[in-house]
Write an enzyme that holds these catalytic residues in place. Structure first.
Site, short mmCIF file in Angstrom:
data_model
loop_
_atom_site.label_atom_id
_atom_site.label_comp_id
_atom_site.label_asym_id
_atom_site.label_seq_id
_atom_site.Cartn_x
_atom_site.Cartn_y
_atom_site.Cartn_z
N ARG A 1 0.87 -1.18 0.00
CA ARG A 1 0.00 0.00 0.00
C ARG A 1 0.91 1.22 0.00
O ARG A 1 1.70 1.42 0.92
CB ARG A 1 -0.93 0.00 1.21
CG ARG A 1 -1.91 1.18 1.28
CD ARG A 1 -2.90 0.95 2.41
NE ARG A 1 -3.88 2.02 2.55
CZ ARG A 1 -3.83 2.96 3.51
NH1 ARG A 1 -2.83 2.97 4.40
NH2 ARG A 1 -4.77 3.88 3.59
N ASN B 1 -7.00 8.13 2.65
CA ASN B 1 -6.64 7.55 3.94
C ASN B 1 -7.46 8.17 5.08
O ASN B 1 -7.60 9.38 5.19
CB ASN B 1 -5.15 7.80 4.21
CG ASN B 1 -4.68 7.17 5.50
OD1 ASN B 1 -4.60 5.95 5.59
ND2 ASN B 1 -4.37 7.97 6.50
N GLU B 2 -8.00 7.30 5.92
CA GLU B 2 -8.66 7.68 7.17
C GLU B 2 -9.51 8.95 7.06
O GLU B 2 -9.32 9.92 7.79
CB GLU B 2 -7.62 7.84 8.28
CG GLU B 2 -6.88 6.54 8.54
CD GLU B 2 -5.83 6.63 9.63
OE1 GLU B 2 -5.66 7.71 10.23
OE2 GLU B 2 -5.16 5.59 9.89
N HIS C 1 -8.62 0.17 9.95
CA HIS C 1 -7.29 0.32 10.53
C HIS C 1 -7.36 -0.04 12.01
O HIS C 1 -8.19 0.50 12.75
CB HIS C 1 -6.80 1.76 10.35
CG HIS C 1 -6.57 2.13 8.92
ND1 HIS C 1 -6.08 3.36 8.52
CD2 HIS C 1 -6.75 1.42 7.77
CE1 HIS C 1 -5.97 3.39 7.20
NE2 HIS C 1 -6.38 2.22 6.73
N TYR D 1 -5.71 -0.11 15.49
CA TYR D 1 -4.73 0.33 16.47
C TYR D 1 -5.33 0.14 17.86
O TYR D 1 -5.84 -0.92 18.19
CB TYR D 1 -4.29 1.76 16.17
CG TYR D 1 -3.50 1.89 14.88
CD1 TYR D 1 -2.18 1.44 14.81
CD2 TYR D 1 -4.07 2.43 13.73
CE1 TYR D 1 -1.46 1.53 13.62
CE2 TYR D 1 -3.35 2.52 12.55
CZ TYR D 1 -2.04 2.08 12.49
OH TYR D 1 -1.33 2.17 11.32
N GLU E 1 -4.37 -1.11 7.74
CA GLU E 1 -3.25 -0.70 8.57
C GLU E 1 -3.40 -1.35 9.94
O GLU E 1 -4.51 -1.54 10.43
CB GLU E 1 -3.21 0.81 8.80
CG GLU E 1 -2.73 1.66 7.66
CD GLU E 1 -2.64 3.13 8.05
OE1 GLU E 1 -2.76 3.97 7.14
OE2 GLU E 1 -2.46 3.44 9.25
N TRP F 1 1.48 -1.42 9.09
CA TRP F 1 2.08 -0.09 9.03
C TRP F 1 3.36 -0.12 9.86
O TRP F 1 3.31 -0.47 11.03
CB TRP F 1 1.12 0.97 9.58
CG TRP F 1 1.68 2.34 9.41
CD1 TRP F 1 2.59 2.96 10.23
CD2 TRP F 1 1.42 3.25 8.34
NE1 TRP F 1 2.92 4.19 9.74
CE2 TRP F 1 2.21 4.40 8.58
CE3 TRP F 1 0.62 3.20 7.20
CZ2 TRP F 1 2.20 5.50 7.71
CZ3 TRP F 1 0.61 4.30 6.36
CH2 TRP F 1 1.38 5.43 6.61
#
Length: 544
Positions: A85, A162-163, A229, A231, A258, A287
């Protein structure tokens, strides 16, 4: 992920709020559509143009900030990845990657036999981050570099932005994402499109999860993949599994676009992310390769872009259990004309053993192939459909997450290094035991609203016994052709008139004298009579 000099804000206060949110209204199926020219989505899976199932195994690379590190793509491939990516910029926040540069990135991906996921990073945290731009603006950038992408549909996936959205204004994500996808389609993009979740990509408010079906349906090509994503919000195995399982159950394509092993907003469960994506056959992109800053340098997989200096995070992702080296399969498109097109023989019919109320061990005789079998897909068969429930390089697998007192049918496919898939093996039928003593239960069923062709219903499930119920399966038969379209409070499956609902992770425990409420929407005919019989873990319930 933010830029190298930014960090994601702590979300501890909002994580607690997640526990009180309702479950999603995800569709149980997806409509038929014409096959696009390259990658395409079918039945919730990402397929190459040849029809080979493709599972992303790769990493993110910060090309926009380190354009002189294009050699990183070769190093990423050498570590075993099949996908990269690539961070690009529309020029709104960082130096613009122009058409020539995008074309060069695509050429380098192809030279290194990698699938290219290209993303615009300038949308990161829109609505909260100063300078962030809208998805519409990102779509305009893609249109401006379209000549570098036309004809690359076999090799390139377009990740719009992105995001998009931070923790402010994210309710607009659904409408804005639909509009951006349609803008690209109207401009002639035939590529698979990837869309990121809001809330800095982590979707803690479940906006993407709850609206994914409608976003997918709004794509005229039905060729959209969803990217979560993971996290700090995803710091337990239960949260990872619950989120991804819902997309798979709804047959909506999802990847972990991610994730890391640690972060400023919490400690993500990277082991769970890797194991759950392997179990479900879903893609992941860690990531990131190198170049992180702003306090998150620990997310570098190699030190100073040196492929010979793997960090602990890089070692885990590339060489650990369920990691890239062990699970990545190169895209079949790189086999080229004249490559291996012969599928392996079908594996032997699986044999079942060690059947419990929630799991079963399966084993089978090996398939054969001229160039070698690289793995097996174990599928569950029901209602005329197949769902991959395990992937393995050996000739045995344990399938978990089953419901008690439930019949299942399993089979196995073999795969080779070129991505060819065998014919299906013979099938084996298994019925799980109840997992405990008979239960006593009561069910209240009512229609809370209806309209021509559809209605909304509510089921109150009561434990009328003296012992707690830990995990449950509720069954009933609709009397007049009704069909569940969405359900919250559990996971629904329907075969003809028969409906089976298994408990969700946070409705599974039903204490003595306790109850849980399920809600659903369904289609109906002119009449809408109520079901008259329900069973819970195989025991009949009183109704009323």
């Amino acid at each position: 992920m933010r830029s190298p000099t930014d960090t994601v804000p702590r979300l501890a206060t909002v994580v607690a709020a997640v526990l009180g949110l309702l479950l999603p209204l995800l569709a149980l199926g997806t409509p038929a559509h014409a096959a696009p020219t390259g990658f395409r989505v079918e039945n919730g899976r990402l397929l190459e143009a040849s029809g080979n199932d493709f599972v992303m195994r790769g990493v993110n690379h910060a090309h926009a900030w380190y354009p002189d590190r294009i050699d990183s793509l070769a190093h990423i491939k050498a570590k075993g990845a099949n996908t990269v990516r690539v961070v690009l910029s529309s020029g709104d926040r960082w130096t613009r990657n122009d058409t020539a540069d995008v074309a060069n990135v695509v050429a380098e991906c192809k030279r290194n036999r990698l699938i290219c996921v290209l993303e615009v990073h300038d949308t990161t945290g829109y609505g909260e981050q100063s300078g962030a731009v809208s998805l519409s603006r990102a779509a305009d950038y893609w249109i401006s570099v379209q000549s570098a992408l036309t004809g690359q549909e076999d090799y390139v996936i377009v990740n719009i932005g992105n995001e998009p959205y931070g923790n402010t204004g994210y309710a607009n994500w659904t409408a804005d994402t639909k509009a951006a996808v349609q803008k690209l389609r109207n401009a002639g993009f035939d590529h698979t499109i990837m869309v990121d979740a809001p809330n800095w990509g982590q979707d803690w408010a479940f906006t993407m999860r709850d609206n994914a079906a409608s976003v997918f349906a709004a794509d005229p090509d039905r060729n959209t993949v969803f990217s979560i994503h993971m996290y700090g919000v995803f710091d337990t195995a239960a949260e990872v599994g619950d989120y991804l399982d819902r997309f798979v159950a709804a047959k909506l394509p999802v990847v972990v676009g991610e994730f890391g092993h640690d972060h400023s907003d919490g400690n993500p469960d990277e082991d769970a992310i890797l194991s759950v994506t392997q179990r479900l056959g879903l893609g992941y992109l860690g990531w990131s390769w190198s170049g992180n800053g702003g306090g998150v340098e620990y997310l570098d997989m190699v030190t100073g872009f040196d492929p010979n200096q793997l960090t602990p995070w890089g070692q885990r992702l590339f060489n650990g259990a369920n990691g890239i080296a062990a699970t990545a399969e190169e895209a079949a498109v790189y086999s080229g004309s004249g490559g291996d097109t012969t599928a392996p023989t079908a594996p032997g019919t699986p044999a079942a053993s060690a059947v419990t109320s929630s799991s079963v061990a399966l084993s089978w005789s090996a398939a054969t192939d001229a160039t070698g079998v690289t793995g097996y897909d174990v599928v569950r068969i029901g209602g005329g459909e197949e769902t991959v429930v395990a992937r393995t390089t050996g000739t045995s697998a344990t399938v978990t997450g089953l419901a008690p007192a439930t019949s299942y049918t399993f089979a196995v496919y073999a795969r080779d290094a070129a991505g060819n898939r065998s014919q299906r093996s013979g099938t084996v039928a298994v019925t799980t035991p109840t997992g405990g003593p008979p239960v006593t239960c009561g069910v209240g069923y009512k229609v809370t609203g209806q309209w021509p062709g559809g209605f909304q219903g509510e089921i109150v499930l009561r434990n009328t016994g003296t012992s707690a119920i830990d995990g449950w399966t509720l069954r009933w038969t609709f009397p007049d052709g009704q069909r569940i379209t969405n359900l919250w409070g559990g996971t629904a499956a329907q075969d003809g008139a028969e409906v089976t609902v298994t408990s969700a992770s946070y409705t599974a425990s039903l204490p003595a004298a306790g109850s849980v409420t399920l809600g659903f929407t369904a289609s109906r005919g002119s009449a809408n009579p109520s079901p008259t019989a329900f069973t819970l873990n195989g025991s009949a319930c009183t109704v009323g």
